[in-house]
Design an enzyme around this catalytic site. Structure first.
Site, mmCIF file in Angstrom:
data_model
loop_
_atom_site.group_PDB
_atom_site.id
_atom_site.type_symbol
_atom_site.label_atom_id
_atom_site.label_comp_id
_atom_site.label_asym_id
_atom_site.label_seq_id
_atom_site.Cartn_x
_atom_site.Cartn_y
_atom_site.Cartn_z
ATOM 1 N N LEU A 339 -1.417 3.416 6.765
ATOM 2 C CA LEU A 339 -2.290 4.459 6.201
ATOM 3 C C LEU A 339 -1.933 4.740 4.749
ATOM 4 O O LEU A 339 -0.788 4.545 4.333
ATOM 5 C CB LEU A 339 -2.167 5.757 7.008
ATOM 6 C CG LEU A 339 -2.502 5.686 8.492
ATOM 7 C CD1 LEU A 339 -2.462 7.085 9.095
ATOM 8 C CD2 LEU A 339 -3.860 5.045 8.732
ATOM 9 N N CYS A 340 -2.917 5.231 3.997
ATOM 10 C CA CYS A 340 -2.688 5.529 2.586
ATOM 11 C C CYS A 340 -2.267 6.985 2.427
ATOM 12 O O CYS A 340 -2.919 7.755 1.724
ATOM 13 C CB CYS A 340 -3.951 5.232 1.789
ATOM 14 S SG CYS A 340 -4.454 3.523 1.974
ATOM 15 N N THR A 341 -1.228 7.370 3.121
ATOM 16 C CA THR A 341 -0.661 8.707 2.989
ATOM 17 C C THR A 341 0.840 8.618 3.261
ATOM 18 O O THR A 341 1.259 7.898 4.184
ATOM 19 C CB THR A 341 -1.321 9.720 3.958
ATOM 20 O OG1 THR A 341 -0.405 10.803 4.184
ATOM 21 C CG2 THR A 341 -1.649 9.102 5.301
ATOM 22 N N LEU A 380 -8.667 5.857 8.445
ATOM 23 C CA LEU A 380 -8.792 4.581 7.741
ATOM 24 C C LEU A 380 -9.443 3.504 8.614
ATOM 25 O O LEU A 380 -9.340 2.308 8.343
ATOM 26 C CB LEU A 380 -7.445 4.077 7.202
ATOM 27 C CG LEU A 380 -7.091 4.597 5.801
ATOM 28 C CD1 LEU A 380 -6.403 5.944 5.865
ATOM 29 C CD2 LEU A 380 -6.240 3.617 5.054
#
Ligand SMILES: *Cc1c(COP(=O)(O)O)cnc(C)c1O
Length: 424
Positions: A339-341, A380
């Site tokens: 994930l982009c977190t 996502l």
């Protein structure tokens, strides 16, 4: 003879990663460990919320558990897993009319969470031409420490406050198409103290007697909730079923002697399924950033939000290991997902083999409860992972992973109207 069970490496090879693996033998052991020791008149109801997988539910029903349900899909899951009406309890604070009607038609016992809900149940029972048996969920005036999340003594959307019920005229509970026939109380989750569980239970049974006497309803069933925990961290220890039942059995025994016909129910979710599950994720890349080592894996908190350590004041890691490690030289690793977190961190500073490399397999143990269904699997658009249940040495795919089509089939582009296109 049963074949020897496939290894985690074999399973990851055969079914791909990320993957949840449930060990059916461990599930059975966990169930029997408590079942064989607890007072025989106490019925176990499996809380599907902990792991609603159909095959997991089926495995627990085959062992003799009932099902504690809170949605239409959970009700249908329990039915497909073989549950009969008497084996189903339906609770939850926001039941729809449709859910209430379906639960009644299935013969499930409803647990009402408000006085307003009783009116809806009465109306739906009337429509079906039945008299519904209903338990009142009580929000008790007392609360006990010992759980990760404690209820009781607080304003809550769950149940009816004890003092509210005690102030009711008995006629308030009388309806033409329902019969209040007991109570349910759920004190909290992740309780690891046998003393706290015993004390909770004793107080709930007392409360049941008091309410039934004051409001003049029969005690056909008393559901004492549960909330039994499992240890996730080195600072916690598992409940010992021997010690726990030493405290609980006399409490149930005393109640039983005075109420020989009352059904006694205990709800079990996490306790049954958590130890049987492993989340398998494969390392895709390793890198260092400002002095810290990262292993970036194909699955992370999108499938296993619980590993972030919600509900605890500071972060503690789940038990994380490398499957088939090559060295015992350890170093701290951050285990992260796709994930982009930055929150997508399954484990922070986990001591794992120093030579961890792309292709290696990471296992997160104790992951059989509150896994994929309590995680943002759609974040996502990665979708839900596959799930495998291993029983008697054989691996069964019990949920296939989501495909891109699974994710997109329910979405539609805006269609231009015919006149829009012909205009101009
Ligand atoms: C969540 C829940 C359970 C299951 O809790 P565990 O801690 O997983 O055992 C049981 N009963 C009720 C009412 C719940 O909300």
């Amino acid at each position: 003879m049963t074949p020897s069970p496939p290894s985690l490496t074999d399973l990851a090879e055969e079914f791909g990663t990320p993957l949840y693996v449930y060990d059916g033998d461990r599930l059975r052991e966990q169930y029997r460990g408590l079942r064989d020791r607890l007072h025989p008149d106490v019925e176990f109801f499996y809380s599907l919320k902990a792991n609603p997988n159909l095959a997991v539910t089926q495995s627990l029903l085959e062992l003799g558990a009932g099902a504690e349900l809170s949605s239409l899909a959970e009700l249908v899951t329990a039915q497909r897993a073989g549950a009969t009406g008497e084996q189903m309890l339906f609770l939850g604070p926001g039941k729809s009319r449709e859910e209430i009607a379906a639960a009644l038609a299935a013969g499930a016992c409803l647990v009402a969470e408000s006085l307003a809900e009783l009116e809806v149940v009465d109306a739906e029972a009337a429509r079906l031409g039945i008299t519904a048996s209903v338990l009142l969920r009580i929000n008790p005036g007392f609360s006990l420490k010992g759980g990760g999340l404690t209820m009781g003594g607080k304003p809550r959307q769950f149940g009816i406050d004890e003092e509210t019920v005690l102030a009711l005229p008995p006629a308030a509970l009388r309806h033409d198409h329902l019969r209040v026939s007991g109570i349910q109380v759920y004190m909290g989750t992740r309780i690891l103290s046998a003393d706290a569980i015993t004390e909770n239970t004793a107080r709930i049974l007392d409360l049941a007697e008091r309410l039934a006497t004051e409001l003049d309803f029969p005690l056909d069933t008393v559901d004492v909730g549960g909330g039994l925990g499992v240890a996730y961290h080195s600072k916690e220890s598992d409940l010992d079923p021997g010690g726990l039942t030493e405290g609980l059995n006399p409490v149930f025994g005393k109640f039983r002697a005075e109420h020989p016909d009352t059904r006694l129910v205990m709800e079990l979710g996490r306790y049954l399924t958590a130890p049987a599950g492993t989340y398998l994720t494969r390392v895709r890349y390793t890198k260092r950033s400002r002095g810290e080592a990262f292993a970036i894996c194909d699955g992370g908190t999108n499938h296993h939000m619980a590993a972030v350590g919600i509900g605890s004041p500071f972060r503690r890691n789940f038990p994380i290991h490398q499957v088939a490690a090559r060295t015992d030289e350890l170093t701290p690793w951050n285990i992260t997902g796709p994930l982009c977190t930055p929150n997508d961190t399954l484990g922070k500073d986990v001591l794992l083999p120093a030579d961890l490399a792309p292709g290696d397999l990471i296992g997160v143990a104790r992951s059989g409860a509150y896994g994929p269904t309590a995680s943002p699997v759609h974040f996502l658009s990665h979708g839900a992972p596959a799930e495998v249940l291993v029983r008697d040495g054989r691996a069964h795919l019990v949920r296939r992973r989501d495909t891109v089509d699974d994710l997109l089939d329910r979405q539609f582009p805006v269609k231009e109207m015919e006149h829009d296109r012909t205009r101009g």
